[in-house]
Design a protein around this motif. Structure first.
Motif, PDB file in Angstrom:
ATOM      1  N   GLY C 126       0.820  -1.207   0.000  1.00 23.06           N
ATOM      2  CA  GLY C 126       0.000   0.000   0.000  1.00 23.06           C
ATOM      3  C   GLY C 126       0.852   1.256   0.000  1.00 23.06           C
ATOM      4  N   ALA C 127       0.531   2.169   0.899  1.00 16.94           N
ATOM      5  CA  ALA C 127       1.347   3.367   1.038  1.00 16.94           C
ATOM      6  C   ALA C 127       2.355   3.168   2.162  1.00 16.94           C
ATOM      7  CB  ALA C 127       0.456   4.572   1.317  1.00 16.94           C
ATOM      8  N   GLY C 128       2.621   1.904   2.503  1.00 16.00           N
ATOM      9  CA  GLY C 128       3.451   1.595   3.660  1.00 16.00           C
ATOM     10  C   GLY C 128       4.923   1.425   3.346  1.00 16.00           C
ATOM     11  N   GLN C 129       5.400   0.215   3.477  1.00 16.63           N
ATOM     12  CA  GLN C 129       6.821  -0.091   3.427  1.00 16.63           C
ATOM     13  C   GLN C 129       7.262  -0.545   2.041  1.00 16.63           C
ATOM     14  OE1 GLN C 129       8.951   0.030   5.984  1.00 16.63           O
ATOM     15  NE2 GLN C 129       7.462   0.685   7.517  1.00 16.63           N
ATOM     16  N   HIS C 130       8.526  -0.345   1.760  1.00 12.51           N
ATOM     17  CA  HIS C 130       9.116  -0.884   0.535  1.00 12.51           C
ATOM     18  C   HIS C 130      10.609  -1.070   0.816  1.00 12.51           C
ATOM     19  CE1 HIS C 130       9.756  -2.000  -3.454  1.00 12.51           C
ATOM     20  NE2 HIS C 130       9.556  -0.888  -4.098  1.00 12.51           N
ATOM     21  N   PRO C 131      10.915  -2.020   1.728  1.00 12.47           N
ATOM     22  CA  PRO C 131      12.281  -2.086   2.265  1.00 12.47           C
ATOM     23  C   PRO C 131      13.364  -2.310   1.212  1.00 12.47           C
ATOM     24  CG  PRO C 131      10.932  -3.932   3.065  1.00 12.47           C
ATOM     25  CD  PRO C 131      10.008  -2.981   2.380  1.00 12.47           C
ATOM     26  N   SER C 132      13.078  -3.057   0.149  1.00 15.46           N
ATOM     27  CA  SER C 132      14.158  -3.297  -0.818  1.00 15.46           C
ATOM     28  C   SER C 132      14.492  -2.028  -1.599  1.00 15.46           C
ATOM     29  CB  SER C 132      13.815  -4.464  -1.761  1.00 15.46           C
ATOM     30  OG  SER C 132      12.720  -4.156  -2.593  1.00 15.46           O
ATOM     31  N   GLN C 133      13.487  -1.153  -1.796  1.00 15.78           N
ATOM     32  CA  GLN C 133      13.774   0.129  -2.455  1.00 15.78           C
ATOM     33  C   GLN C 133      14.636   0.994  -1.537  1.00 15.78           C
ATOM     34  OE1 GLN C 133      12.732   1.269  -5.647  1.00 15.78           O
ATOM     35  NE2 GLN C 133      14.074   3.009  -5.257  1.00 15.78           N
ATOM     36  N   MET C 134      14.295   1.017  -0.254  1.00 18.79           N
ATOM     37  CA  MET C 134      15.115   1.791   0.684  1.00 18.79           C
ATOM     38  C   MET C 134      16.551   1.273   0.670  1.00 18.79           C
ATOM     39  SD  MET C 134      14.934   2.174   4.849  1.00 18.79           S
ATOM     40  CE  MET C 134      15.629   0.535   5.182  1.00 18.79           C
ATOM     41  N   MET C 135      16.704  -0.026   0.707  1.00 22.27           N
ATOM     42  CA  MET C 135      18.057  -0.596   0.793  1.00 22.27           C
ATOM     43  C   MET C 135      18.874  -0.335  -0.470  1.00 22.27           C
ATOM     44  SD  MET C 135      18.561  -1.579   3.809  1.00 22.27           S
ATOM     45  CE  MET C 135      20.230  -1.977   3.303  1.00 22.27           C
ATOM     46  N   LEU C 136      18.228  -0.371  -1.640  1.00 18.75           N
ATOM     47  CA  LEU C 136      19.003  -0.106  -2.846  1.00 18.75           C
ATOM     48  C   LEU C 136      19.357   1.382  -2.954  1.00 18.75           C
ATOM     49  CD1 LEU C 136      17.425   1.211  -5.603  1.00 18.75           C
ATOM     50  CD2 LEU C 136      16.151  -0.878  -5.340  1.00 18.75           C
ATOM     51  N   ASP C 137      18.521   2.238  -2.382  1.00 20.38           N
ATOM     52  CA  ASP C 137      18.866   3.656  -2.324  1.00 20.38           C
ATOM     53  C   ASP C 137      20.111   3.848  -1.448  1.00 20.38           C
ATOM     54  OD1 ASP C 137      16.711   4.309  -3.913  1.00 20.38           O
ATOM     55  OD2 ASP C 137      15.448   5.066  -2.284  1.00 20.38           O
ATOM     56  N   LEU C 138      20.074   3.206  -0.283  1.00 21.35           N
ATOM     57  CA  LEU C 138      21.229   3.324   0.624  1.00 21.35           C
ATOM     58  C   LEU C 138      22.492   2.799  -0.043  1.00 21.35           C
ATOM     59  CD1 LEU C 138      19.761   2.168   4.075  1.00 21.35           C
ATOM     60  CD2 LEU C 138      20.075   4.509   3.231  1.00 21.35           C
ATOM     61  N   MET C 139      22.371   1.667  -0.715  1.00 19.16           N
ATOM     62  CA  MET C 139      23.541   1.082  -1.379  1.00 19.16           C
ATOM     63  C   MET C 139      24.113   2.041  -2.427  1.00 19.16           C
ATOM     64  SD  MET C 139      23.684  -2.352  -3.743  1.00 19.16           S
ATOM     65  CE  MET C 139      25.165  -2.769  -4.697  1.00 19.16           C
ATOM     66  N   THR C 140      23.207   2.684  -3.171  1.00 18.80           N
ATOM     67  CA  THR C 140      23.659   3.573  -4.246  1.00 18.80           C
ATOM     68  C   THR C 140      24.382   4.790  -3.679  1.00 18.80           C
ATOM     69  OG1 THR C 140      21.828   2.780  -5.592  1.00 18.80           O
ATOM     70  CG2 THR C 140      22.864   4.834  -6.295  1.00 18.80           C
ATOM     71  N   ILE C 141      23.882   5.304  -2.562  1.00 24.22           N
ATOM     72  CA  ILE C 141      24.554   6.441  -1.906  1.00 24.22           C
ATOM     73  C   ILE C 141      25.906   5.995  -1.332  1.00 24.22           C
ATOM     74  CG2 ILE C 141      24.403   8.079   0.011  1.00 24.22           C
ATOM     75  CD1 ILE C 141      21.315   8.022  -0.387  1.00 24.22           C
ATOM     76  N   HIS C 142      25.894   4.824  -0.690  1.00 23.17           N
ATOM     77  CA  HIS C 142      27.126   4.318  -0.081  1.00 23.17           C
ATOM     78  C   HIS C 142      28.190   4.057  -1.141  1.00 23.17           C
ATOM     79  CE1 HIS C 142      29.864   1.377   1.809  1.00 23.17           C
ATOM     80  NE2 HIS C 142      29.627   2.086   2.898  1.00 23.17           N
ATOM     81  N   GLU C 143      27.782   3.484  -2.249  1.00 20.91           N
ATOM     82  CA  GLU C 143      28.712   3.187  -3.343  1.00 20.91           C
ATOM     83  C   GLU C 143      29.373   4.470  -3.857  1.00 20.91           C
ATOM     84  OE1 GLU C 143      28.087   0.127  -6.946  1.00 20.91           O
ATOM     85  OE2 GLU C 143      26.847   1.931  -7.073  1.00 20.91           O
ATOM     86  N   GLU C 144      28.605   5.572  -3.816  1.00 18.71           N
ATOM     87  CA  GLU C 144      29.108   6.838  -4.354  1.00 18.71           C
ATOM     88  C   GLU C 144      30.060   7.537  -3.391  1.00 18.71           C
ATOM     89  OE1 GLU C 144      27.937   7.591  -7.408  1.00 18.71           O
ATOM     90  OE2 GLU C 144      29.335   9.277  -7.543  1.00 18.71           O
ATOM     91  N   PHE C 145      29.650   7.582  -2.109  1.00 17.45           N
ATOM     92  CA  PHE C 145      30.358   8.431  -1.155  1.00 17.45           C
ATOM     93  C   PHE C 145      31.141   7.636  -0.110  1.00 17.45           C
ATOM     94  CE2 PHE C 145      26.706  10.867  -2.726  1.00 17.45           C
ATOM     95  CZ  PHE C 145      27.346  12.003  -3.193  1.00 17.45           C
ATOM     96  N   GLY C 146      30.835   6.355   0.044  1.00 18.00           N
ATOM     97  CA  GLY C 146      31.563   5.530   1.019  1.00 18.00           C
ATOM     98  C   GLY C 146      31.125   5.713   2.462  1.00 18.00           C
ATOM     99  N   HIS C 147      30.193   6.612   2.693  1.00 19.77           N
ATOM    100  CA  HIS C 147      29.713   6.875   4.059  1.00 19.77           C
ATOM    101  C   HIS C 147      28.386   7.635   3.980  1.00 19.77           C
ATOM    102  CE1 HIS C 147      30.443  11.265   3.969  1.00 19.77           C
ATOM    103  NE2 HIS C 147      31.247  10.893   2.990  1.00 19.77           N
ATOM    104  N   PHE C 148      27.733   7.818   5.134  1.00 20.54           N
ATOM    105  CA  PHE C 148      26.469   8.564   5.179  1.00 20.54           C
ATOM    106  C   PHE C 148      26.583   9.824   6.046  1.00 20.54           C
ATOM    107  CE2 PHE C 148      25.281   4.166   4.314  1.00 20.54           C
ATOM    108  CZ  PHE C 148      24.490   4.325   3.198  1.00 20.54           C
ATOM    109  N   ALA C 149      27.456   9.780   7.038  1.00 19.44           N
ATOM    110  CA  ALA C 149      27.531  10.861   8.024  1.00 19.44           C
ATOM    111  C   ALA C 149      27.813  12.195   7.334  1.00 19.44           C
ATOM    112  CB  ALA C 149      28.607  10.559   9.061  1.00 19.44           C
TER     113      ALA C 149
END
Lengths: 298, 298, 298
Positions: C126-149
């Protein structure tokens, strides 16, 4: 290296046709495929087409490809995504070759211009191209006669709506066959006249080596054509009746791209008769599609 | 050699039933399939049926078959092709066995008469046969009791619309079980009376070894039946309530071909209760279908 | 041992996110999956979603799973079966993991409470969760910058209808990133204000490391919203035009969960431009889903 595509019958020179036929006949005789890497394939059928779809599914599996299902009727296409973005998406996901059937003529031209990062195999576009059907027709004729030069090929029926008739007549002419046409005269338009004469069916049938009957595509007729159409009338005037079939030369063969309208294009009893190669065409289709798909990766 | 087909419960003699049950139980215990050649299977479901379709898909893969997808709702069938020609087509493409579910009774009779060149497995026809469901029911009973002779089997509910009830009662009787019936009396027609008496549900339940509840097929009721139908009334009169279930013998089991209408045919709490074998039936279905499919190629 | 499920972004601690990202990056670099038993997977998509569906299909095959097709639109669900019973059925048939997309929020809660005997992977509810989309977003950011902080992440657009925006903002905040929002102000509701300020788009763009554009979900707008919506107006006011993109920092990246509405959320030319990671997200999605599915069986 740019991706190779197989989208149009115009790509097929006589030499390339020979090469594909030889490879397809080798597959039919048991040759092993030569893919040197894992290949992921998707079949995107934006129009219903059982036999072409199923034939590609089989060809892919016999080549050892992994098939990733994709149903365009349930897809983001319905959320307004462009075809280019759909293909970029499945390429990003890891699909190497997309086999596409689409109602729009030459849908592949902008995709190739945009350099979509996967191989395209055209499984039919609108009223345009259907190269794998042309190639399996050629293979079936070659398998029967061993050559094309001098063969008399009669193409009969719904020329106007047939993407296959146009490619077949052009290629057969290049390969040295003599093409003639029959069926409802309104469907024999100027572009066909360039390739061969119109001959009444009763004169044509006794003179052919290959009789290619085209499907009456009832679903593509105009409203007025539909109102006037009668299966029995069509069969009597333009169909291959049992009586007419008796006048065919003994070595001649009957072809039809299918699905057949029994007792319209030909008498029901002839569909599986000794001169019919209709199911041979389908059998050959798998081996030809194997040859075409393998070529993309060579 | 002509192709073998598995289309009707009438093919199943008691000896053949024993052989299939033994093989299915062997598969459940881990036996390896014995197909000596690559087999390509297609599942042609002209009617929705999740569990049967999914069960065959699993059985085919566990046997090592390659499954070629085929969606009849997107097929040339919609372009007027006969079922015979569809099957000749997929056979030409290389499919060796077609698993078919079709709304028409005995759709397979003309196909076999026409000698279509592949194996047929009937996954249900109209209100007719559903041999794999019968066989998985037999397997589930055999697994529980080790024999059929003398078992008391009560079949309850929508007899009139059930293709399974007819095959099951006939085969169980041949195998020596005693069959009785209950449920709405209007559905207990003369053909059932030949096999066993009608017994009111409250009398029946305490006397059974096997209680087979049939699905109320709401989608097959007539308009008048639909108007009159009330889930609560049905459950109170003809359903297995918790109170009634308490009167079942301890060793007795509950079966249901599914999908279950919870709180109609039986109380929701009983579906996964200790006497239910409903999900065991589904588990057994895969092994039985493996045995049936393997038999075609023996 | 109870079955593990991956249903909610709330399950993902920062440490678990790191572990999944590391595993997904290893898969991308060529690591082999470590499933120690044959696994049968089914994808139950009760809502259309091409890219997620196709991505899971690919991930399952790359993990060596066998995929059993299941089409809910042809299923017993349409005969009134509960979702719990559908899942019990496919589990009985031998399916070990069900990947589910369903229009109902938290559809999985009663399934887990009922202890359905297979693994669940939520592919969106529904309008709730989509954990695999969240995780692939995180992976893409991490791959680019190596960190989140310390990363500055701007989330722009249809916040109100986005299941992804809510999970992403919560997780990114936990991981130390700074989240800001833009787009139509009516969609910036109180729950977003807790995580970060609203900033006009022209101010936001020059200050970001990551610009996450959300899809305008035209199909979820109310009737009044649809009447008022104009693609050109949205693009001019809240879209990433070419002019605005020129103000982005050079190291910044553009993300979008897709499918893209070209020339609405961003100018068409930017979709495949050098700062776009849109197709990288899709590529990463397969590896992330492999990591998530593998985790279920560890």
């Amino acid at each position: 290296m740019p991706n190779k595509h197989f989208v149009s019958a115009d790509q097929v020179t006589p030499a390339f046709a020979d090469q594909l036929i030889a490879r397809a006949e080798a597959f039919k005789a048991g040759a092993e495929p030569q893919l040197t890497q894992p290949v992921y394939a998707s079949n995107l059928f934006f129009e219903a087409s059982t036999r072409t779809h199923t034939s590609f599914e089989m060809a892919e599996r016999k080549l050892g490809m992994t098939v990733i299902p994709f149903d365009p009727t349930h897809s983001s296409v319905t959320k307004g995504e462009t075809l280019e973005d759909t293909l970029r998406t499945i390429a990003a996901i890891g699909v190497n070759v997309a086999v596409i059937r689409h109602p729009e003529d030459a849908y592949y031209t902008p995709l190739i211009a945009a350099d979509v990062p996967l191989h395209l195999m055209n499984a039919g576009d609108g009223a345009g191209q259907h190269p794998s059907q042309m190639m399996l027709d050629l293979m079936t004729i070659h398998e029967e006669f061993g050559h094309f030069a001098g063969l008399r090929v009669g193409i009969v029926g719904d020329l106007a709506h047939s993407r296959v008739a146009r490619s077949d007549m052009a290629m057969l002419t290049k390969l040295g066959a003599q093409v003639t046409f029959s069926g409802p005269k309104a469907w024999y338009t100027a572009d066909f006249a360039e390739y061969g004469p119109y001959v009444p069916l009763k004169e044509l049938v006794p003179q052919v080596d290959v009789l290619m009957l085209l499907r009456v595509q009832l679903e593509r007729l105009t409203e007025a054509e539909t109102r006037e159409f009668s299966a029995a009338n069509y069969h009597a005037q333009f169909g291959l009746t049992e009586e007419l079939a008796a006048t065919m030369p003994k070595q001649a063969i009957i072809m039809h791209p299918a699905p057949v309208n029994r007792d319209v294009e030909l008498a029901s009893s002839l569909v599986t008769g000794p001169q019919s190669r209709i199911f041979t065409q389908m059998k050959n289709g798998v081996f030809m599609r194997m040859a075409m798909l393998e070529w993309l990766f060579k």
